[in-house]
Design a protein around this motif. Structure first.
Motif, PDB file in Angstrom:
ATOM      1  N   TRP A  31       7.344   5.743   3.093  1.00  0.00           N
ATOM      2  CA  TRP A  31       8.409   5.711   4.332  1.00  0.00           C
ATOM      3  C   TRP A  31       9.490   5.897   3.961  1.00  0.00           C
ATOM      4  O   TRP A  31      10.693   5.522   4.286  1.00  0.00           O
ATOM      5  CB  TRP A  31       7.914   4.111   4.851  1.00  0.00           C
ATOM      6  CG  TRP A  31       7.980   3.357   3.586  1.00  0.00           C
ATOM      7  CD1 TRP A  31       6.835   3.512   2.621  1.00  0.00           C
ATOM      8  CD2 TRP A  31       9.090   2.487   3.795  1.00  0.00           C
ATOM      9  NE1 TRP A  31       7.643   1.755   2.191  1.00  0.00           N
ATOM     10  CE2 TRP A  31       8.578   1.203   2.341  1.00  0.00           C
ATOM     11  CE3 TRP A  31      10.554   1.814   4.231  1.00  0.00           C
ATOM     12  CZ2 TRP A  31       9.107   0.795   1.910  1.00  0.00           C
ATOM     13  CZ3 TRP A  31      10.921   1.709   3.082  1.00  0.00           C
ATOM     14  CH2 TRP A  31      10.617   0.083   2.627  1.00  0.00           C
ATOM     15  N   LEU A  32       9.407   5.250   2.089  1.00  0.00           N
ATOM     16  CA  LEU A  32      10.358   5.115   1.407  1.00  0.00           C
ATOM     17  C   LEU A  32      11.270   6.670   0.289  1.00  0.00           C
ATOM     18  O   LEU A  32      12.632   6.966   0.726  1.00  0.00           O
ATOM     19  CB  LEU A  32      10.404   4.289   0.301  1.00  0.00           C
ATOM     20  CG  LEU A  32      11.155   3.526  -1.046  1.00  0.00           C
ATOM     21  CD1 LEU A  32      12.195   2.971   0.252  1.00  0.00           C
ATOM     22  CD2 LEU A  32      10.712   2.906  -1.794  1.00  0.00           C
ATOM     23  N   THR A  33      10.299   7.834   0.404  1.00  0.00           N
ATOM     24  CA  THR A  33      10.486   8.530   0.531  1.00  0.00           C
ATOM     25  C   THR A  33      12.271   9.605   0.846  1.00  0.00           C
ATOM     26  O   THR A  33      12.642   9.908  -0.034  1.00  0.00           O
ATOM     27  CB  THR A  33       9.270   9.418  -0.224  1.00  0.00           C
ATOM     28  OG1 THR A  33       8.089   9.347  -0.381  1.00  0.00           O
ATOM     29  CG2 THR A  33       9.484  10.853  -0.688  1.00  0.00           C
ATOM     30  N   PRO A  34      11.557   9.840   1.630  1.00  0.00           N
ATOM     31  CA  PRO A  34      13.656  10.497   2.790  1.00  0.00           C
ATOM     32  C   PRO A  34      14.131   9.549   2.725  1.00  0.00           C
ATOM     33  O   PRO A  34      14.933   9.914   2.520  1.00  0.00           O
ATOM     34  CB  PRO A  34      12.446  10.719   4.090  1.00  0.00           C
ATOM     35  CG  PRO A  34      10.933  10.151   4.292  1.00  0.00           C
ATOM     36  CD  PRO A  34      10.864   9.234   3.516  1.00  0.00           C
ATOM     37  N   LEU A  35      14.268   8.032   2.636  1.00  0.00           N
ATOM     38  CA  LEU A  35      15.957   7.548   2.248  1.00  0.00           C
ATOM     39  C   LEU A  35      16.194   7.643   1.089  1.00  0.00           C
ATOM     40  O   LEU A  35      17.320   7.702   0.987  1.00  0.00           O
ATOM     41  CB  LEU A  35      14.912   5.943   2.664  1.00  0.00           C
ATOM     42  CG  LEU A  35      14.655   5.899   3.543  1.00  0.00           C
ATOM     43  CD1 LEU A  35      14.034   3.903   4.034  1.00  0.00           C
ATOM     44  CD2 LEU A  35      15.230   6.083   5.434  1.00  0.00           C
ATOM     45  N   LEU A  36      15.411   7.708  -0.097  1.00  0.00           N
ATOM     46  CA  LEU A  36      15.516   7.766  -1.523  1.00  0.00           C
ATOM     47  C   LEU A  36      16.091   9.190  -1.618  1.00  0.00           C
ATOM     48  O   LEU A  36      16.738   9.400  -2.135  1.00  0.00           O
ATOM     49  CB  LEU A  36      14.606   7.554  -2.790  1.00  0.00           C
ATOM     50  CG  LEU A  36      14.183   5.503  -1.956  1.00  0.00           C
ATOM     51  CD1 LEU A  36      13.312   5.420  -3.596  1.00  0.00           C
ATOM     52  CD2 LEU A  36      14.971   4.864  -2.424  1.00  0.00           C
ATOM     53  N   THR A  37      15.165  10.351  -0.849  1.00  0.00           N
ATOM     54  CA  THR A  37      15.824  11.573  -1.239  1.00  0.00           C
ATOM     55  C   THR A  37      17.480  12.182  -0.750  1.00  0.00           C
ATOM     56  O   THR A  37      17.612  12.723  -1.400  1.00  0.00           O
ATOM     57  CB  THR A  37      14.599  12.354  -0.613  1.00  0.00           C
ATOM     58  OG1 THR A  37      13.670  11.881  -1.077  1.00  0.00           O
ATOM     59  CG2 THR A  37      14.506  14.231  -1.088  1.00  0.00           C
ATOM     60  N   TYR A  38      17.232  11.094   0.220  1.00  0.00           N
ATOM     61  CA  TYR A  38      18.455  11.563   1.215  1.00  0.00           C
ATOM     62  C   TYR A  38      19.788  10.593   0.401  1.00  0.00           C
ATOM     63  O   TYR A  38      20.913  11.670   0.175  1.00  0.00           O
ATOM     64  CB  TYR A  38      18.391  11.202   2.643  1.00  0.00           C
ATOM     65  CG  TYR A  38      19.615  11.630   3.460  1.00  0.00           C
ATOM     66  CD1 TYR A  38      19.731  12.531   4.167  1.00  0.00           C
ATOM     67  CD2 TYR A  38      20.765  10.714   4.314  1.00  0.00           C
ATOM     68  CE1 TYR A  38      20.735  13.430   5.151  1.00  0.00           C
ATOM     69  CE2 TYR A  38      21.921  10.539   4.003  1.00  0.00           C
ATOM     70  CZ  TYR A  38      22.168  12.152   4.497  1.00  0.00           C
ATOM     71  OH  TYR A  38      22.696  12.518   5.947  1.00  0.00           O
ATOM     72  N   GLN A  65       1.051  -1.513  -0.206  1.00  0.00           N
ATOM     73  CA  GLN A  65       0.218  -0.185  -0.072  1.00  0.00           C
ATOM     74  C   GLN A  65       1.370   1.068  -0.342  1.00  0.00           C
ATOM     75  O   GLN A  65       0.999   2.432  -0.687  1.00  0.00           O
ATOM     76  CB  GLN A  65      -1.124   0.031   1.201  1.00  0.00           C
ATOM     77  CG  GLN A  65      -1.808   1.545   1.601  1.00  0.00           C
ATOM     78  CD  GLN A  65      -2.613   1.614   2.638  1.00  0.00           C
ATOM     79  OE1 GLN A  65      -3.082  -0.098   3.113  1.00  0.00           O
ATOM     80  NE2 GLN A  65      -3.545   2.430   3.051  1.00  0.00           N
ATOM     81  N   HIS A  66       2.107   1.749   1.130  1.00  0.00           N
ATOM     82  CA  HIS A  66       2.679   2.814   1.011  1.00  0.00           C
ATOM     83  C   HIS A  66       4.257   2.449   0.379  1.00  0.00           C
ATOM     84  O   HIS A  66       5.095   3.655   0.178  1.00  0.00           O
ATOM     85  CB  HIS A  66       2.856   2.362   2.314  1.00  0.00           C
ATOM     86  CG  HIS A  66       1.647   2.376   3.380  1.00  0.00           C
ATOM     87  ND1 HIS A  66       0.827   3.394   2.508  1.00  0.00           N
ATOM     88  CD2 HIS A  66       1.404   2.128   4.452  1.00  0.00           C
ATOM     89  CE1 HIS A  66       0.179   3.594   3.909  1.00  0.00           C
ATOM     90  NE2 HIS A  66       0.188   2.713   4.734  1.00  0.00           N
ATOM     91  N   THR A  67       4.248   1.625  -0.401  1.00  0.00           N
ATOM     92  CA  THR A  67       5.744   1.899  -1.610  1.00  0.00           C
ATOM     93  C   THR A  67       5.357   2.329  -2.711  1.00  0.00           C
ATOM     94  O   THR A  67       4.377   1.670  -3.824  1.00  0.00           O
ATOM     95  CB  THR A  67       6.322   0.343  -1.589  1.00  0.00           C
ATOM     96  OG1 THR A  67       6.027  -0.004  -0.146  1.00  0.00           O
ATOM     97  CG2 THR A  67       7.368   0.446  -2.288  1.00  0.00           C
ATOM     98  N   THR A  68       4.739   3.563  -2.626  1.00  0.00           N
ATOM     99  CA  THR A  68       4.287   4.184  -4.202  1.00  0.00           C
ATOM    100  C   THR A  68       4.913   5.088  -4.975  1.00  0.00           C
ATOM    101  O   THR A  68       4.600   5.464  -6.237  1.00  0.00           O
ATOM    102  CB  THR A  68       3.185   5.335  -3.681  1.00  0.00           C
ATOM    103  OG1 THR A  68       3.443   6.044  -2.814  1.00  0.00           O
ATOM    104  CG2 THR A  68       2.264   3.737  -3.203  1.00  0.00           C
ATOM    105  N   ASP A  69       6.420   5.291  -4.659  1.00  0.00           N
ATOM    106  CA  ASP A  69       7.407   5.920  -5.176  1.00  0.00           C
ATOM    107  C   ASP A  69       7.573   5.394  -6.534  1.00  0.00           C
ATOM    108  O   ASP A  69       7.693   4.306  -6.527  1.00  0.00           O
ATOM    109  CB  ASP A  69       8.553   6.110  -4.731  1.00  0.00           C
ATOM    110  CG  ASP A  69       8.721   6.574  -3.418  1.00  0.00           C
ATOM    111  OD1 ASP A  69       8.971   7.794  -3.035  1.00  0.00           O
ATOM    112  OD2 ASP A  69       8.343   6.429  -2.271  1.00  0.00           O
ATOM    113  N   SER A  78      11.375   8.992   7.960  1.00  0.00           N
ATOM    114  CA  SER A  78      10.728   7.479   7.916  1.00  0.00           C
ATOM    115  C   SER A  78      10.837   6.729   8.630  1.00  0.00           C
ATOM    116  O   SER A  78      11.999   7.079   9.402  1.00  0.00           O
ATOM    117  CB  SER A  78      11.593   7.452   6.872  1.00  0.00           C
ATOM    118  OG  SER A  78      10.899   5.631   6.282  1.00  0.00           O
ATOM    119  N   THR A  79       9.700   6.093   9.395  1.00  0.00           N
ATOM    120  CA  THR A  79       9.463   5.528  10.426  1.00  0.00           C
ATOM    121  C   THR A  79       8.581   4.115   9.746  1.00  0.00           C
ATOM    122  O   THR A  79       7.727   3.563   8.972  1.00  0.00           O
ATOM    123  CB  THR A  79       8.724   6.184  11.266  1.00  0.00           C
ATOM    124  OG1 THR A  79       8.873   7.064  11.687  1.00  0.00           O
ATOM    125  CG2 THR A  79       8.020   5.258  12.443  1.00  0.00           C
TER     126      THR A  79
END
Length: 302
Positions: free
Chosen positions: A96-103, A25-29, A216-217
Motif C-alpha cells: 500500500w505504501l509503495t505507490p504513495l512514496l513513489t509518486y 505485515q504490509h509496511t515493508t518498504d 494504493s488502497t
C-alpha cells in the motif's frame, strides 16, 4: 529514515488488535517504520502494544491532546522524509505504501497524497472520509470523488486515475515532514474534524499540490471515535468548517454571509426531524466560531 507511519491511539486497544496487524505485515518498504503515538490512554493500550506488538515503536503522550495536537507532538519527535497520518481503524493492503512514496519521490511539487479509501463495512464501496480524493465547493463544503454528502459510490474503477485534489483525508495522509512543520501542522484549536482540510488549504495557499494515488488502497472503518450523527461531531464539523473558511479563503465575507443562512437552515432541519441535539450543536458552533476567529488573521487582508 524515509517514512514514519504514525497511528494516533486513544483508548483503542480493541482497534489496535484488529487493525495494527495489517499495518505491520504490509509496511515493508525499506527505510519505513510503524509508530503508535498513544494520546494519554487510560485503557490497556500500552500493555497490548508491549505484549502483542513488541516490534512497533511507541510515543507516549501524557494526556489526550486531541487528533490535531496529538499528531503535532508525535510528528515533532520524528525526522523522516515523509510521515503518514494513519487512523487506528484502517486496514492496509499489500504494498500500500509503495505507490504513495513513489509518486511523492517523482513529484517534488506535491506536498501530500492519499490512497483510495474504501469502507471496511461495505468493502466494495468508497468510505465517507476521503473516498478517491477530496475537493471543496465554493461555499467551503468538502466532498470527494466517490462521495457527495452522505452518499457513497461503489468502486468500479471509475476513479483509478491519479489526480490533483483540494485536500487529502486524515484517515491516511502521506505528507512531507518538513512541509507539515513549515505550514504549522494541524491546528490544535480544531481538536478534531476538518483539521486536515485546513492544513491542506494552507499548503495549497503556499503553492503546494496535493494528489490522490488510487493505485494504493486502504479500508477504513470510519465513525470509530464519534458516530456520524453524534451532536459533538456536528458541532466540530460546523465550527471548524467556518474557521477554515475564515483562515484560508481570500475575501471570505460573501461565503460566510451565505453560510450564516445555510447553517441556521440546517439547524431548523435538524429540529424538524427531531434531532434537537444536532440543532443545538449548530448554534453552539456558530457562537464559538465568532469567539475563536478573533485568534486568526483574516486570510484576505494583508
Amino acid at each position: 529514515m524515509k517514512c514514519s507511519v504514525i497511528i494516533l491511539n486513544w483508548n483503542g486497544a480493541g482497534m489496535l488488535r484488529r487493525y495494527l496487524p495489517s499495518v505491520v505485515q504490509h509496511t515493508t518498504d525499506e527505510g519505513c517504520e510503524v509508530i503508535v503515538a498513544d494520546n494519554g490512554s487510560t485503557d490497556n493500550s500500552l500493555e497490548v502494544l508491549t505484549r502483542e506488538f513488541p516490534a512497533v515503536k511507541t510515543i507516549v503522550l501524557d494526556k489526550n491532546y486531541g487528533f490535531a495536537e496529538g499528531y503535532n507532538r508525535a510528528i515533532g519527535q520524528v525526522d523522516s522524509d515523509y510521515v503518514v497520518l494513519l487512523n487506528s481503524d484502517v486496514e492496509v493492503t499489500p504494498h500500500w505504501l509503495t505507490p504513495l512514496l513513489t509518486y511523492m519521490d517523482a513529484h517534488a511539487e506535491v506536498a501530500a497524497v492519499q490512497p483510495k479509501v474504501r469502507s471496511d463495512r461495505q468493502r466494495e464501496y468508497f468510505e465517507h472520509a476521503g473516498a478517491a480524493g477530496g475537493y471543496l465547493s465554493w461555499l467551503g463544503y468538502p466532498y470527494c470523488r466517490g462521495r457527495r454528502f452522505g452518499r457513497v459510490e461503489k468502486d468500479k474503477g471509475q476513479y483509478d486515475t491519479i489526480v490533483n485534489i483540494d485536500w487529502t483525508t486524515g484517515a491516511c495522509m502521506c505528507v512531507r515532514t518538513n512541509i507539515y512543520k513549515e505550514c504549522g501542522g494541524l491546528d490544535a484549536a480544531f481538536f478534531a474534524h476538518m483539521e486536515e482540510i485546513d492544513l491542506c488549504w494552507r499548503m495549497r495557499n503556499k503553492g503546494w499540490k496535493l494528489a490522490c494515488v488510487p493505485q494504493s488502497t486502504i479500508f477504513h472503518l470510519g465513525g470509530g471515535a464519534l458516530s456520524y450523527d453524534n451532536p459533538r461531531k456536528t458541532y466540530l464539523n460546523f465550527r471548524n468548517n467556518l474557521l477554515m473558511i475564515y483562515k484560508n479563503k481570500r475575501w471570505p465575507w460573501l461565503v460566510l454571509t451565505l453560510r450564516w443562512a445555510l447553517d441556521y437552515a440546517a439547524a431548523a432541519m435538524f429540529l424538524l426531524t427531531g434531532k434537537n441535539g444536532s440543532a443545538k450543536a449548530v448554534c453552539e458552533a456558530r457562537r464559538d466560531y465568532k469567539q475563536m476567529r478573533k485568534n486568526y488573521k483574516l486570510y484576505g487582508i494583508f
